[in-house]
Enzyme design. Structure first.
Site, PDB file in Angstrom:
ATOM      1  CG  HIS A 193      -2.210  -1.008   1.225  1.00 58.15           C
ATOM      2  ND1 HIS A 193      -2.369  -1.924   2.001  1.00 58.15           N
ATOM      3  CD2 HIS A 193      -3.057  -0.954   0.253  1.00 58.15           C
ATOM      4  CE1 HIS A 193      -3.461  -2.501   1.684  1.00 58.15           C
ATOM      5  NE2 HIS A 193      -3.914  -1.865   0.542  1.00 58.15           N
ATOM      6  NE  ARG A 223     -12.071  -0.578   2.401  1.00 59.84           N
ATOM      7  CZ  ARG A 223     -11.375   0.210   1.605  1.00 59.84           C
ATOM      8  NH1 ARG A 223     -10.359  -0.243   0.786  1.00 59.84           N
ATOM      9  NH2 ARG A 223     -11.186   1.305   1.649  1.00 59.84           N
ATOM     10  CE  LYS A 317      -9.856   7.311  -4.922  1.00 63.14           C
ATOM     11  NZ  LYS A 317      -9.841   5.865  -4.854  1.00 63.14           N
TER      12      LYS A 317
END
Lengths: 355, 332, 200
Positions: A193, A223, A317
């Site tokens: 991550h 999630r 993103k």
């Protein structure tokens, strides 16, 4: 219900489309008019009828086409599926979990017959039928993880648990949001991550890891996560970025509604009993902006979320350059009316667009 | 359709799924240790598990409900029966005494799903097990797991005497070349220095037994240059009895007196408040609880909190730790 | 000056320490270039280690060899390159026993590759000591063609295998022993900014 499987592509002519049912059950990820990271975990023990949360492994109209796309990716680059030597047991755990779940949840599509270690698996949609010996790799055409994930939608990260951490030691990753299994395999939870901005500073990963380490057998969690993709392209891998990256520049104000897709990941987490590992399936749902606008509440909200997203996140993103063009499109669907709390479209109670 | 937002829920309690069982066999092994075997009441099969996993056994002893963790020592692939082996502790709070004295074949009990805080490192080139006394139990399951895949392992097992050597005969009969037994009363002891010298690179060392043994093995391994990541230990603490004390739970608005033979966690659960837990032995960190107010002395007994957290008086692990004082208010 | 302080970075980027003597049955020290100085510093703290130490040194044009030999290690080897030393490293690791201490020092590329060998042999990477000395050039993997380009000192750079223009990330893989290089002009082919030297 009987699922009609689409004959569609996620490359070249991009014939992918969502039926009305698929639009109605799309996992729109924003429960309010703004977005920031949160752990947003909940138990994965079913959900509303016909929602994507209902079954342990959702099978939908894109199943056959997604599996065909996966086979193409793997033929082109076998490194998208890898398992370090100590992860074979976890692979069997995963095969068992998926075969049992699918045969119980979709008995009309999948059958599993077990006689001791002699197993008989039937996958009707894909026309697969195999007899094999459970825990004997020589009796399957692929390793156990590869065998079953060639027949299951979504990417799969199979994690080893050691030293109070999780290690990405195996996976099937062909529909990833811009990360490389081949590069990240062997990393721990914080390392894979590492490129994500802001969340480390907020302590998100530390808390998320603590939660994940405590996930128990029979008590899976889930999630949502999301990003943006131009064209309904599943294989947004870094490996092929030099080929697909240029598509981002094909957006125009005229084609944005049909080309720009919101990409939502349903992430689930299951404890694997024999290996004490954890499997982390990442299931991808795509929907074009145009289709999202068919739900007035989602249209209003998506505009507000994209508009107010911190710059770091829009960069991470991958849509910071196209944000102004997106906002021009989305603003047409935001009349400023308030939206109801929660992710559901609330078709019957939300007013239609007032402009 | 209006339903709660599925992605806006905070993490909930993740306590283990409970399994109702019937005691199917009670097998005394020697003066101190008895094996208890369980079958499911609902007729389903037990979940498989990984060697080293434990189950939390709920015991209704009159008004007291106790929940104690015990290592599963049956074959992890065996789904008809679960087995634990329990050493009688005459000085403890009574959990083992309850099992030994009050539980009979046919009794119904509740087990948690298996949880593993002492799993094998499956990367190991060789697994070297060191067990003391009842510490043999997790290794019983790990050995069965490894045998199914022709794993490379070796056991060094120290017992007080041949009479108290639980499972020695079974282990020696099946694995004569991999098992080494040492009896205290015959002045036999593990030659640890030699044992640790010469193990092939990639060996992982596991120790389970009394605290003194665990400390000795870990210390010896460190001074012989073994990396921490290759040394694993399991040390669950049994909650200790202690002076009763009162506690107030701020969120729930409830108060309770923690009895002499009851843990703080058990007292909280008695009120119907259910903090999450995995081990109930001070190791997993799940039941960590914030202290809102206190006047008195904390008796911290866990392995979880850092020293500064213990001395700060703002956190407590209610599974094993106690309190001696006038006021204790918890964020529960 | 062989010591460089790396700026703080993301969690996957390796962090190097300072070699310290640790108890152990035997000691394997692998160094390239200025890494020799870190071994000399270590030996100055604990000269008794040397009786059980195997030093593998890749000088790469530096002149530290004689000084290392003067430490009188149990075994000493000097090789012209990591590739040349590799089979010896693998041989040493293949019959090593627990209690071995591993010390790596020098360039990131060498340390990463040696660490990977020790991991492959079954040794947990957290127990391997590393100390950076010398060049800050990086060993880069092209995420597209998977080819490794050694000694990258500019960003962006050209992949020595497929020729794509790659930017230098801090994301690092222990298993590949390399940082990740990603195409810089994928979205706008041909728009490649001028290269700058790393850490300049």
């Amino acid at each position: 219900m009987t699922i009609q499987f689409n004959d569609e592509t996620f490359r070249d002519d991009y014939s992918f489309s969502n039926s009305q049912r698929a639009k109605d059950r799309f996992p729109f990820p924003f429960h309010e008019d703004s977005y920031m990271y949160s752990i947003n975990m909940e138990q994965h023990q079913g959900g509303p009828a016909d929602s994507i949360y209902e079954k342990r492994f959702d099978v939908d109209e894109h199943y056959i086409a997604e599996m065909r796309d996966r086979a193409l990716v793997l033929a082109d680059d076998p490194l998208r599926c890898q398992s370090l030597p100590h992860m074979t047991l976890a692979g069997w755990d995963l095969l068992e979990l998926i075969m049992i779940s699918k045969s119980e949840d979709y008995p009309e599509l999948f059958e599993l017959h077990r006689d001791g270690s002699k197993w008989h698996w039937i996958n009707k949609p894909m026309g697969i039928e195999d007899h094999f010996v459970f825990m004997d790799e020589t009796t399957l055409p692929y390793g156990p993880m590869e065998y079953i994930t060639r027949q299951t939608q979504g990417d799969f990260c199979v994690l080893d648990q050691r030293e109070d951490n999780l290690w990405m030691d195996a996976g099937m990753v062909t529909t990833q949001a811009d990360w490389s299994l081949d590069f990240d395999i062997g990393m721990n939870f914080f390392e894979w991550h590492a490129p994500v901005p802001l969340a480390h500073e907020k302590g998100i990963f530390k808390r998320a890891l603590k939660f994940l380490l405590s996930i128990q057998q029979g008590a899976p969690a889930r999630r949502l996560n999301w990003t943006m993709t131009v064209n309904p392209l599943l294989d947004t891998s870094p490996e092929n970025y030099h080929k697909w990256g240029v598509q981002k520049n094909s957006l125009t104000p005229e084609n944005l509604g049909s080309k720009q897709h919101l990409r939502v990941e349903l992430q689930t987490f299951f404890r694997l009993p024999r290996s004490n590992g954890l499997v982390f399936p990442i299931r991808c749902y795509l929907m074009s902006f145009q289709d999202i606008m068919s739900k007035p509440k989602w249209g209003r909200r998506l505009h507000r979320v994209v508009r107010d997203l911190p710059e770091e996140l829009a960069t991470y993103k991958g849509f910071i350059d196209k944000r102004p063009m997106m906002l021009d499109f989305l603003a047409q669907y935001d009349d400023g009316l308030p939206t109801s709390f929660g992710v559901w479209p609330d078709d019957h109670s939300e007013p239609s667009l007032q402009k | 359709m209006t339903a709660p937002a599925p992605n806006s829920t905070a993490p909930k309690s993740i306590g283990a799924e409970k399994i109702k069982v019937i005691v199917s066999a009670i097998v005394p092994l020697n003066n101190l240790v008895t094996r208890f075997e369980f079958k499911r009441i609902d007729g389903y099969q037990f979940p498989t598990f990984s060697g080293g996993a434990h189950t939390v056994v709920e015991m209704q002893d009159g008004d007291l409900k106790r929940s104690n963790p015990y290592s599963l020592m049956s074959d992890p692939a065996e789904t008809e029966t679960y087995a634990i082996s329990v050493r009688r502790d005459d000085q403890g709070r009574g959990g083992s005494l309850f099992l030994h004295q009050k539980v009979q074949v046919g009794a119904t009990m509740t087990l948690s799903s298996p949880v593993n805080l002492f799993s094998l490192d499956l990367r190991a080139r060789k697994h070297l097990f060191v067990a003391g006394g009842i510490g043999i139990t997790p290794f019983m399951a790990q050995i069965k797991q490894l045998d199914a895949v022709h794993g490379n392992w070796e056991l060094h097992y120290s017992c007080r005497s041949p009479e108290l050597g639980s499972y020695v005969d079974e282990l020696c009969a099946k694995h004569a070349h991999s098992v080494n037994i040492y009896y205290d009363d015959k002045k036999q002891s593990i030659d640890l220095e030699n044992l640790l010298d010469g193990q092939p690179i990639g060996t992982h060392l596991y120790v389970c037994g009394p605290k003194g043994m665990i400390d000795w093995v870990r210390r010896s391994a460190a001074s012989a240059g073994w990396p921490d990541a290759h040394v694993h230990h399991e040390e669950f603490l049994a909650p200790q009895p202690g002076k009763p004390f009162a506690v107030r739970l701020a969120k729930s608005g409830l108060s309770v007196e923690v009895g002499e033979h009851e843990s703080l966690l058990e007292a909280i659960e008695r009120l119907g408040v259910e903090p999450p837990y995995l081990c109930r032995g001070g190791a997993c960190g799940q039941c960590e609880t914030d202290v809102l107010e206190s006047e008195g002395i904390f008796i911290h007994r866990d392995h979880w909190l850092e020293d500064d957290e213990k001395s700060s008086g703002i956190k407590i692990m209610p599974c094993v730790s106690r309190f001696d004082g006038k006021i204790l208010v918890l964020d529960r | 000056m062989s010591v460089f302080k790396f700026p703080e970075s993301i969690r996957s980027r390796p962090v190097y320490g300072i070699l310290e003597p640790r108890p152990g049955r035997s000691h394997l020290m692998i160094a390239d270039c200025e890494g020799a100085e870190a071994i000399l510093d270590l030996a100055a703290q604990a000269s008794d280690l040397m009786a059980n130490t195997h030093i593998i040194f890749i000088p790469n044009g530096t002149l530290f060899g004689p000084k290392l030999q003067e430490l009188n290690p149990a075994q000493y080897y000097e090789g012209p390159s990591f590739a040349a030393a590799l089979s010896r490293i693998q041989r040493v690791l293949s019959d090593a026993v627990m209690g071995l201490q591993i010390y790596l020092t020098g360039t990131e590329g060498m340390m990463g590759q040696a660490q990977n060998e020790a991991m492959q042999a079954g040794y947990d990477y957290t127990a391997i000591q590393t100390e950076h000395r010398g060049s800050v050039a990086r060993r880069m993997q092209c995420v597209h063609c998977k080819g490794i380009t050694e000694d990258v000192i500019i960003d962006p750079f050209e992949c020595s295998h497929c020729g794509l223009n790659l930017f230098v990330r801090d994301h690092y893989s222990r298993r590949i022993a390399a940082f990740q290089g990603v195409c810089i002009d994928a979205e706008d082919p041909g728009n490649v900014p001028a290269s700058v030297e790393l850490y300049s």
